[in-house]
Structure formats: C-alpha cells, structure tokens
Design an enzyme around this catalytic site. Structure first.
Site, PDB file in Angstrom:
ATOM      1  N   GLN A 205       0.860  -1.023   0.031  1.00  0.00           N
ATOM      2  CA  GLN A 205      -0.233  -0.309   0.604  1.00  0.00           C
ATOM      3  C   GLN A 205       0.614   1.509   0.093  1.00  0.00           C
ATOM      4  O   GLN A 205       1.533   1.434   1.176  1.00  0.00           O
ATOM      5  CB  GLN A 205      -1.180   0.375   1.094  1.00  0.00           C
ATOM      6  N   GLY A 206       0.697   2.039  -0.874  1.00  0.00           N
ATOM      7  CA  GLY A 206       1.872   3.067  -1.319  1.00  0.00           C
ATOM      8  C   GLY A 206       0.317   4.138  -0.875  1.00  0.00           C
ATOM      9  O   GLY A 206       0.139   4.855  -1.899  1.00  0.00           O
TER      10      GLY A 206
ATOM     11  N   SER B 142       1.106   6.188   2.529  1.00  0.00           N
ATOM     12  CA  SER B 142       1.997   7.760   3.350  1.00  0.00           C
ATOM     13  C   SER B 142       2.756   8.197   2.429  1.00  0.00           C
ATOM     14  O   SER B 142       3.549   7.839   2.391  1.00  0.00           O
ATOM     15  CB  SER B 142       2.337   7.099   4.619  1.00  0.00           C
TER      16      SER B 142
ATOM     17  N   GLU C  39     -16.170  -4.468   6.165  1.00  0.00           N
ATOM     18  CA  GLU C  39     -14.752  -5.042   5.589  1.00  0.00           C
ATOM     19  C   GLU C  39     -13.971  -5.548   6.568  1.00  0.00           C
ATOM     20  O   GLU C  39     -13.026  -6.384   6.817  1.00  0.00           O
ATOM     21  CB  GLU C  39     -13.707  -4.539   3.973  1.00  0.00           C
TER      22      GLU C  39
HETATM   23  C1  LIG Z   1       4.155  -0.202  11.286  1.00  0.00           C
HETATM   24  C2  LIG Z   1       3.789   0.402  10.318  1.00  0.00           C
HETATM   25  C3  LIG Z   1       3.336   0.366   8.805  1.00  0.00           C
HETATM   26  C4  LIG Z   1       2.125   0.944   7.705  1.00  0.00           C
HETATM   27  N1  LIG Z   1       2.070   0.625   7.127  1.00  0.00           N
HETATM   28  C5  LIG Z   1       1.886   1.433   6.080  1.00  0.00           C
HETATM   29  C6  LIG Z   1       1.210   1.046   4.728  1.00  0.00           C
HETATM   30  O1  LIG Z   1       1.941  -0.443   4.346  1.00  0.00           O
HETATM   31  N2  LIG Z   1       1.589   1.873   3.459  1.00  0.00           N
HETATM   32  C7  LIG Z   1       1.200   3.147   3.790  1.00  0.00           C
HETATM   33  O2  LIG Z   1       1.095   3.630   3.625  1.00  0.00           O
HETATM   34  N3  LIG Z   1       1.109   3.570   5.113  1.00  0.00           N
HETATM   35  C8  LIG Z   1       1.464   3.159   6.430  1.00  0.00           C
HETATM   36  N4  LIG Z   1       1.980   3.481   7.458  1.00  0.00           N
HETATM   37  C9  LIG Z   1       1.478   4.417   8.272  1.00  0.00           C
HETATM   38  C10 LIG Z   1       0.662   5.303   9.188  1.00  0.00           C
HETATM   39  O3  LIG Z   1      -0.839   4.405   8.447  1.00  0.00           O
HETATM   40  C11 LIG Z   1       0.960   7.063   9.060  1.00  0.00           C
HETATM   41  O4  LIG Z   1       2.083   6.616  10.100  1.00  0.00           O
HETATM   42  C12 LIG Z   1       0.433   7.429  10.280  1.00  0.00           C
HETATM   43  O5  LIG Z   1      -1.148   7.698   9.319  1.00  0.00           O
HETATM   44  C13 LIG Z   1       0.549   8.389  10.662  1.00  0.00           C
HETATM   45  O6  LIG Z   1       0.625   9.985  10.112  1.00  0.00           O
HETATM   46  P1  LIG Z   1       2.682  10.224  10.482  1.00  0.00           P
HETATM   47  O7  LIG Z   1       3.383   9.190  10.831  1.00  0.00           O
HETATM   48  O8  LIG Z   1       2.283  10.774   9.051  1.00  0.00           O
HETATM   49  O9  LIG Z   1       2.117  10.800  11.472  1.00  0.00           O
HETATM   50  P2  LIG Z   1       1.915  12.635  11.833  1.00  0.00           P
HETATM   51  O10 LIG Z   1       0.147  12.555  10.685  1.00  0.00           O
HETATM   52  O11 LIG Z   1       2.478  13.474  11.225  1.00  0.00           O
HETATM   53  O12 LIG Z   1       1.088  12.505  13.125  1.00  0.00           O
HETATM   54  C14 LIG Z   1       1.898  12.760  14.520  1.00  0.00           C
HETATM   55  C15 LIG Z   1       1.034  12.662  15.772  1.00  0.00           C
HETATM   56  O13 LIG Z   1      -0.156  14.037  15.405  1.00  0.00           O
HETATM   57  C16 LIG Z   1      -1.206  13.626  15.276  1.00  0.00           C
HETATM   58  N5  LIG Z   1      -2.214  13.967  14.287  1.00  0.00           N
HETATM   59  C17 LIG Z   1      -1.451  14.337  13.300  1.00  0.00           C
HETATM   60  N6  LIG Z   1      -2.857  14.976  12.810  1.00  0.00           N
HETATM   61  C18 LIG Z   1      -3.875  15.702  13.850  1.00  0.00           C
HETATM   62  C19 LIG Z   1      -5.568  15.879  13.899  1.00  0.00           C
HETATM   63  N7  LIG Z   1      -6.156  15.911  12.924  1.00  0.00           N
HETATM   64  N8  LIG Z   1      -5.266  15.919  15.421  1.00  0.00           N
HETATM   65  C20 LIG Z   1      -5.171  15.104  16.145  1.00  0.00           C
HETATM   66  N9  LIG Z   1      -3.894  15.100  16.505  1.00  0.00           N
HETATM   67  C21 LIG Z   1      -3.424  14.773  14.944  1.00  0.00           C
HETATM   68  C22 LIG Z   1      -1.309  11.831  15.482  1.00  0.00           C
HETATM   69  O14 LIG Z   1      -2.356  10.930  16.011  1.00  0.00           O
HETATM   70  C23 LIG Z   1       0.278  11.575  16.165  1.00  0.00           C
HETATM   71  O15 LIG Z   1       0.465  11.650  17.219  1.00  0.00           O
HETATM   72  C24 LIG Z   1       2.656   2.491   8.605  1.00  0.00           C
HETATM   73  C25 LIG Z   1       2.962   2.670   9.689  1.00  0.00           C
HETATM   74  C26 LIG Z   1       3.566   1.965  10.706  1.00  0.00           C
HETATM   75  C27 LIG Z   1       3.481   2.448  12.138  1.00  0.00           C
END
Ligand SMILES: Cc1cc2nc3c(=O)[nH]c(=O)nc-3n(C[C@H](O)[C@H](O)[C@H](O)COP(=O)(O)OP(=O)(O)OC[C@H]3O[C@@H](n4cnc5c(N)ncnc54)[C@H](O)[C@@H]3O)c2cc1C
Lengths: 352, 394
Positions: B128-129, B131, B248
């Site tokens: 899944q691409g 993030s 789902e």
């Molecule tokens: C083990 C693992 C596997 C993953 N696998 C995939 C994958 O296969 N494909 C893929 O595309 N992604 C993947 N991800 C990515 C994952 O979806 C993102 O890490 C997640 O959506 C959070 O984004 P971020 O890491 O950029 O954090 P950020 O969005 O930067 O968030 C940082 C902090 O800010 C808080 N925050 C952000 N926005 C808000 C808001 N509006 N209100 C309150 N708090 C907020 C968050 O809750 C968090 O605590 C994976 C992540 C992990 C840890």
C-alpha cells in the site's frame, strides 16, 4: 448467527423507547424522588397500557414469556430516562418464582406480578436465621423495598417469599443517594416465609435477571448521557465556536461512544447467552454487569464535566444519571467482584 | 437475535478446521505460530499459494475470481479457525483486504479479470503506497506526481512514499498520486496500480522499534505503469482510497482477534507460571483484557449482522480505536506480568519472544491505519455529527 434484533424485538424496543421518552419525563421522575421513589402512574401504565410487566413471566401465568433480550430492551429504555420504577422486582423475584417456585406459588404470585397489582423487591443477606419456617435477621439495601408488597429474600441456605405485612417485619427507609431507586432495610423477627422448593434455580434466574436489568439500564443511561452531551456540544458557544468543535472535547465524546458500543455488545451477548442457555452465559453476565456499570459511571461523570457549571446543578438532569450509575456499580456485586469471577472462570486459579 | 451457528455452518467450521490442522501439523508445520511478517518470507509466500490452490484465500469473493461466494457467517468462521490453528499472519493481506476489494468495487471488468485471480491464488502480493514523509494523517496532501506520457499513454510517477509495509517482498503496489498540477487536498488525486519490480522504483527498508524492518521507503523516479492500470478516473483517487466499506474491517478484525486470543492466552500462561496470576491487580487486568476481547468479537458480529451494508452502523467506526487501544494495553500488561524477565533475550540477537515483542509491536497499532487521534475525529464527526476540524490554508 444473527446478532441483531428480530423484527418483533425491534418493535418492542421502539415501543419501550417511545413510552419511556414520552412518559418518564424529568418532571415526573423528580416528583417521584420527592415522594417514595416510585412513579405509580408510570408503573400503572407500564403494566396495563404497555403490558410489558409480564415480560419475565411465563405465558401460563399471565405473562408474555419472552426472554432476557426483550427484557433488556425495556430496561435499556427505562434506564435512558432514569425512570423511577421497581423493575428489579420483575427481573429478580418474578424470575425466581418462575424458575424455582412451587406450582401454588407460581399460581398465586405470577399473575399479580405480571399485571402490576403486586410490587416485589429482591433482597439477600448472609445472617438470616431460619427456624420453624420463620426468619430472623436483617436485609439491607433492598431496592424499592419501602413500597414493595412482597419480597423474595435469599441467603446461602435458601430463598423465601415474605409478605410486607407479615408479622415481625419492619421496614426502615433511609435517604438513598439515588432517589429514583431508594434502598430500604428490612428487619425480620420470627417472620413467616414461604420457601422456594428449587431455590438454587430461583436464585440463578434472579441473578441473571438482575444483572441484565441493571446492565441494560446502564447501557440506556450511558447512551442518554452521550446523546444529551452531543446536543449540548452543538449549541453551547465559547471562544466564538461551538464547544463540540474543540478536539479535546470531541475526543472525549468519541471515547464515550467507543465504550458504549462495547457495553451494548456486552449486554446483548449476555442476554442472548442466557436465553440460549449457552455455556458462555456466566462469563457473559459478569462481563456485562462490570463493563456496562463502569461505562455508565464514566459517561455520566463526563457528562457533568462536559456541561461545565450547569452540569453540577440539581436542576440539570446530569446528576440523576450520575447517581443511578454509581448505585448500579455498587449493587448486585461491584465491578471488581464481577471481574474476579471472570478471572476464576478463565482459570487463573486462586487469588492471593 | 441468535448467537449460535447453524448445523451447516458448523460443518463448514469442521471442514476448515480439519484442513488447517492438517496443514499446520504437516507440510507447513515450520511456519506454525511464527511472528513478524518478514520472518521466513519465502515459506510464507508458499503458504499464500497453498491457501489459494485450495480456495481458502479469499473465500468471500465471487467464485469466478477465485473465491467461494462464502456467506458472512462462513467468513467469520474461517477467520476464527484460521487463527485458532496457529497459521501465520497473511503476507498477502494488503492484496486480500485492500487492493482486491478496491478493484472489486471500483475496477473495470478487465482489471478484475487481470488482478483478482492472482490475489486469490496467492501468487501476486500487494503493498500500500499511501503515506509520504509529509502526508501521514493528512493523507490528502500527498505530493508524489503522476503524469501521462503522451507518446506511450503510460503513467509516469515521481516522488516518494514511506512506511510501505512489505514492499520488499511484494510484486505490486497501489499508490495515491497527484495528477493535476496545482491541485490541493483531496482533489486532483489519482489511484494507480504499479508493478514494483522495475527500474523506476527503489525500496529501502527502515529498521523499526522491534529491530525488524517490515516497512520501507519507496522511491519513484520515472516509474511507469500502463494506461489501463488506472483505477476509476484521473482525479478521483481520493474517493477510491477512502472507498473501503467499514464492514470489511469487521471481518478482518475477527481474524485478528483470534491472533489476539493467542497472545492473551500466552499472558495467562505466563502469569500462572510465575505466580503473578494470584496478584489481585493483575487478575483484574487480565479479566478486563478477557472481557475486552470477547466484546470485540461480539461487536464485530453485531456489525456483520447489520444487513444494511450500504449504511454501515456508527458502531463500525469505533472498531479501530477499540482493538488498537486494547492491544496496546495488552502489551503493557504482558510486561507487567513478566517483570524483569521481559527485559532480556535468550540469545545474542535483538530477538525477543512473543510477549516482549507484543509490547513493542503494539505501539504501532494506535498509529497505522489512522492514529487514535484521527479515529476519534472520525467517530466524533461521522458517527456523532460534531463540527469538523478546522483546516489550515497551507
Ligand atoms: C508499522 C507501520 C506500518 C505502516 N504501513 C503502511 C503502509 O503499508 N502503507 C502506508 O501507506 N502507510 C503505512 N504506515 C503509515 C501510517 O499510516 C502513518 O504512520 C499514520 O497514518 C500516521 O502518519 P504519520 O506517521 O505521518 O504521523 P503524523 O500524521 O505526523 O502524526 C503525528 C502525531 O500527530 C497527531 N495528529 C496528526 N494530525 C492530527 C489531527 N488532525 N488531530 C490530532 N492529532 C493529530 C497524530 O495522531 C500523531 O500522534 C505504517 C505505519 C506503521 C507504524
């Protein structure tokens, strides 16, 4: 597997919801609180117009013979309005007599309980002395005990039907924190009691009914605190915005909903497991009582916090929920006790 | 309301359980109970194919695409028996639960015919691409660009994705890209299916908190995919990305829950072995965990029993928060039960047994697939109807 209401169940739930929302209003509940803790008009129309008092009573004895799922939908609707009704008398004594009473006891009492003509209250104590069919001892915290016509009292050695006007029976009515379900003290001195022949079966049925009743009330109450707080969140404006737009506020409401949805699963899982006589029933019942009671306490507390000053007033309904929630948590085994039963059931062995 | 399953469903349960038991005690004995999705990757791929050959991979799909047209009850049963058998986590899960259903819902007949059988047979693995370094919770701000090469009609993609789980062992990736220059937010996004093994894509594993490297950085530098690998229409990528139905999730969480059962049972066994099971506070927490697990199962069954799938129940929106928080708490409970014994490994590698690993890995549950904060926004806004988060103008 179909973990959703049948059409008939959905209809009962909707009828009960509309009935309590329309009739068990805050004004009427408050009037009952100032009196003896029961809304007698509400009880009369619940039993006669709605005809739902017989829900826990077999058809042969004038009831509708439905199960705990149906009972739960009613208790949930009543709980959503913190209705001042002696529902536990149906959930416990009526079920105890139906499950463990003699034919004569069933014939005598069940039709009267189903029609609402007689109000019952449950009680339990460990220090009942029995001799010659007479009971001596004190039973505390009897819900709606002050207005009951009869009691089903249980001890570790048996269970008895006792009439409120029996000789040697005295009732004290202390002020109860939750005034919608006052707790009485019943003192017996050589008081005649009519023993239930299969008292173990009666006790088991009464317990299941009682736990489901208060867990379902807790579910309905918790949902009501959420609904009312969501309403307030939309209309109250501070800093130029509805308070419900602040994340710290809305996240708390989201957490309430997460808990409530789990409580809903718990209550109906337990009700269904008892109705289906499933081996999971004990686990489900202890889960439901502890989880729903804790959920209600948390949600009712949050309701006060999220309403600010108005939430701390007598005038606002928040305290009705808050007090009912607290009472439910303490009665019929507190949450820690129920979880300890779960620990035993899943084989954790002895506690230290 | 009825919790028991029909005799026919119980027969199906027995059939599934027997088959799984045979596999886990026979040919695939070596991968029973293995943890971590990158461990023994080659054997895990063979297992996906074995499931596919026997049509146990995507049983809810139409049989013409490799499924069994299984009812929801049967899917529940299979998910439960799968986990009960100790069969390992599915390295094909992103194809099975995300790419497949997306193609089923939004794809053309040609795309279904081309991609679904490969997912169901376990031969083609997907990742899944979504993030990007600057688009996590705020997924709509993705910057990876896609444009059409006028000469060939192909899509050409440049940019970077991050946290791409299992990209190193997958064959295809689905990506959300920006295809309209100057567009902002959810507008102008395009959903593409891309083969991974090509010169334009570079994958760099990222080491995680637990020492593993399941997720990766994925770089796109003139990467290409054919015109027909566009899902829906250009600019409609956000609708596609968000289109997966809430129910789902219900089915897949049921499978997960039985994995959770396994973890909780391990904690119970550890607590009995080291005596902490007699500590009243630990007993309370274990009982809470047990109750929470049961309530997840019955909650999922409740959502699945809601026959109106067009309008999923608000309860479905609460699941992610429910299970993620439950499992994070479970990880903490595991360490409290183990005490200092949880702090050390048996061998020289940074390779912890199941329970300390659970403690570390469960910290991801409240992050991926939408963080707890984002999930709370979703519940508050979509289920409770509260005002939306104000958004910046950047
Ligand atoms: C083990 C693992 C596997 C993953 N696998 C995939 C994958 O296969 N494909 C893929 O595309 N992604 C993947 N991800 C990515 C994952 O979806 C993102 O890490 C997640 O959506 C959070 O984004 P971020 O890491 O950029 O954090 P950020 O969005 O930067 O968030 C940082 C902090 O800010 C808080 N925050 C952000 N926005 C808000 C808001 N509006 N209100 C309150 N708090 C907020 C968050 O809750 C968090 O605590 C994976 C992540 C992990 C840890």
């Amino acid at each position: 597997m179909q973990f959703a209401f049948t059409e008939e169940q959905a209809m009962i739930a909707e009828t009960a919801r509309a009935f309590f929302a329309g009739n068990a209003t805050s004004e009427r509940t408050r009037r009952a609180m100032e009196g003896d803790g029961i809304d007698r008009d509400l009880w009369a129309s619940f039993c006669t117009e709605l005809g739902l008092a017989g829900i826990a009573v077999p058809e042969a004895h004038g009831g509708s013979g439905l199960g705990l799922v149906e009972f739960a939908t009613i208790a949930e609707a009543a709980g959503a309005q913190v209705a001042a009704l002696p529902l536990l008398g149906l959930a416990m004594p009526a079920r105890a007599i139906a499950a463990g009473g003699s034919e004569a006891q069933k014939r005598e009492w069940l039709p009267k309980l189903a029609s609402g003509e007689v109000i019952a209250a449950p009680g339990g104590s460990h220090d009942q002395r029995v001799g010659d069919g007479k009971l001596t001892g004190t039973v505390d915290f009897v819900p709606h005990g002050g207005i009951a016509d009869m009691f089903v009292l249980a001890s570790p050695e048996g269970a008895w039907i006792v009439r409120a006007d029996a000789p040697g029976l005295a009732i004290e009515r202390p002020v109860t924190m939750d005034q919608t379900r006052p707790l009485a003290r019943v003192t017996l001195t050589d008081t005649p009691g009519d023993p239930l022949p299969d008292w173990q079966a009666g006790l088991e049925a009464a317990r299941a009914g009682g736990w489901i009743c208060v867990a379902a009330e807790a579910l309905g109450g918790a949902q009501a605190t959420l609904d009312r707080t969501v309403g307030y969140a939309q209309e109250r404006v501070q800093f130029g915005r509805p308070i419900g737009s602040f994340q710290a506020y809305k996240h708390r409401l989201a957490d309430m909903m997460v808990e409530i949805e789990q409580a809903r699963s718990a209550v109906y899982w337990a009700a269904c497991a008892v109705d289906e006589d499933s081996a999971e029933a004990p686990l489900a019942l202890h889960s439901a009582k502890s989880f729903a009671a804790d959920t209600y306490c948390r949600c009712a507390g949050d309701m006060i916090q999220l309403h600010g000053g108005i939430g701390f007033t007598w005038e606002h309904d928040a305290h009705l929920f808050f007090k009912r929630a607290r009472a439910i948590r303490s009665m019929l085994g507190d949450s820690d006790w129920h979880r300890e039963q779960v620990a035993n059931i899943i084989g954790l062995g002895e506690a230290a | 309301m009825r919790l028991g399953f029909s005799a026919g469903d119980e027969a199906f349960r027995a059939e599934a359980a027997d088959w799984l038991a045979d596999q886990m005690s026979g040919e695939f004995r070596d991968i029973k109970d293995v943890l971590g999705l990158t461990v023994m990757a080659e054997r895990r791929k063979e297992w996906e194919q074995q499931l596919g050959r026997h049509r146990w991979s995507c049983i809810g799909w139409p049989s013409k695409w490799g499924g069994r047209d299984a009812t929801l009850e049967q899917q529940v049963i299979f998910a439960e028996e799968y986990a009960r058998s100790g069969a390992p986590g599915r390295v094909g899960h992103m194809g099975i639960e995300l790419a497949g259903p997306t193609i089923l819902a939004f794809g053309t007949e040609e795309q279904k015919a081309r991609f679904l059988p490969g997912i169901a047979s376990g031969e083609v693995l997907w990742c899944q691409g979504y993030s990007e370094p600057n688009a996590g919770s705020d997924l709509a701000s993705v910057r990876t660009r896609a444009r059409v090469d006028e000469a060939t009609g192909e899509w050409v993609v440049d940019g970077q994705k991050i946290w791409t789980s299992l990209a190193q062992i997958c064959d295809w990736i689905f990506v959300v890209t920006r295809s309209e220059e100057g567009s902002k937010g959810p507008k102008g996004l395009t959903f593409l299916l891309m083969p991974i093994d090509q010169p334009g894509i570079t994958i760099r594993p990222i080491r995680q908190i637990n020492g593993d490297a399941e997720f990766n950085e994925t770089f796109f530098d003139g990467a290409r995919t054919a015109a027909e690998n566009l899902v829906s229409t250009p600019g409609n990528g956000w609708q596609v990305a968000m289109g997966l139905l809430a129910f789902e999730r219900g089915v897949s969480t049921l499978g997960q829950q039985m994995g959770f059962r396994h973890e909780l049972d391990a904690i119970i066994a550890a607590a009995k072995a080291n005596g902490s099971a007699s500590n009243p506070l630990i007993r309370q927490r274990i009982a809470k965990a047990e109750i929470g697990l049961r309530l997840m199962r019955y909650g999922a069954l409740r959502v699945l029993s809601n026959t109106d799938h067009a309008r999923p129940d608000g309860a479905a929106l609460t699941y992610k928060l429910q299970w993620a928080t439950w499992r994070r708490n479970l990880g903490e409970l595991a360490m409290d039960v183990l005490g200092q014994a949880g702090e050390v490994t048996a061998g020289p590698d940074y390779d912890f047994p199941m329970l300390p690993s659970l403690f570390l890995s469960s910290r991801a549950d409240t992050i991926y697939g939408g963080t707890n904060q984002i999930q709370r926004n979703i519940v508050a806004e979509r289920a409770l109807g509260l005002p939306r988060e104000p958004r910046g103008n950047a």
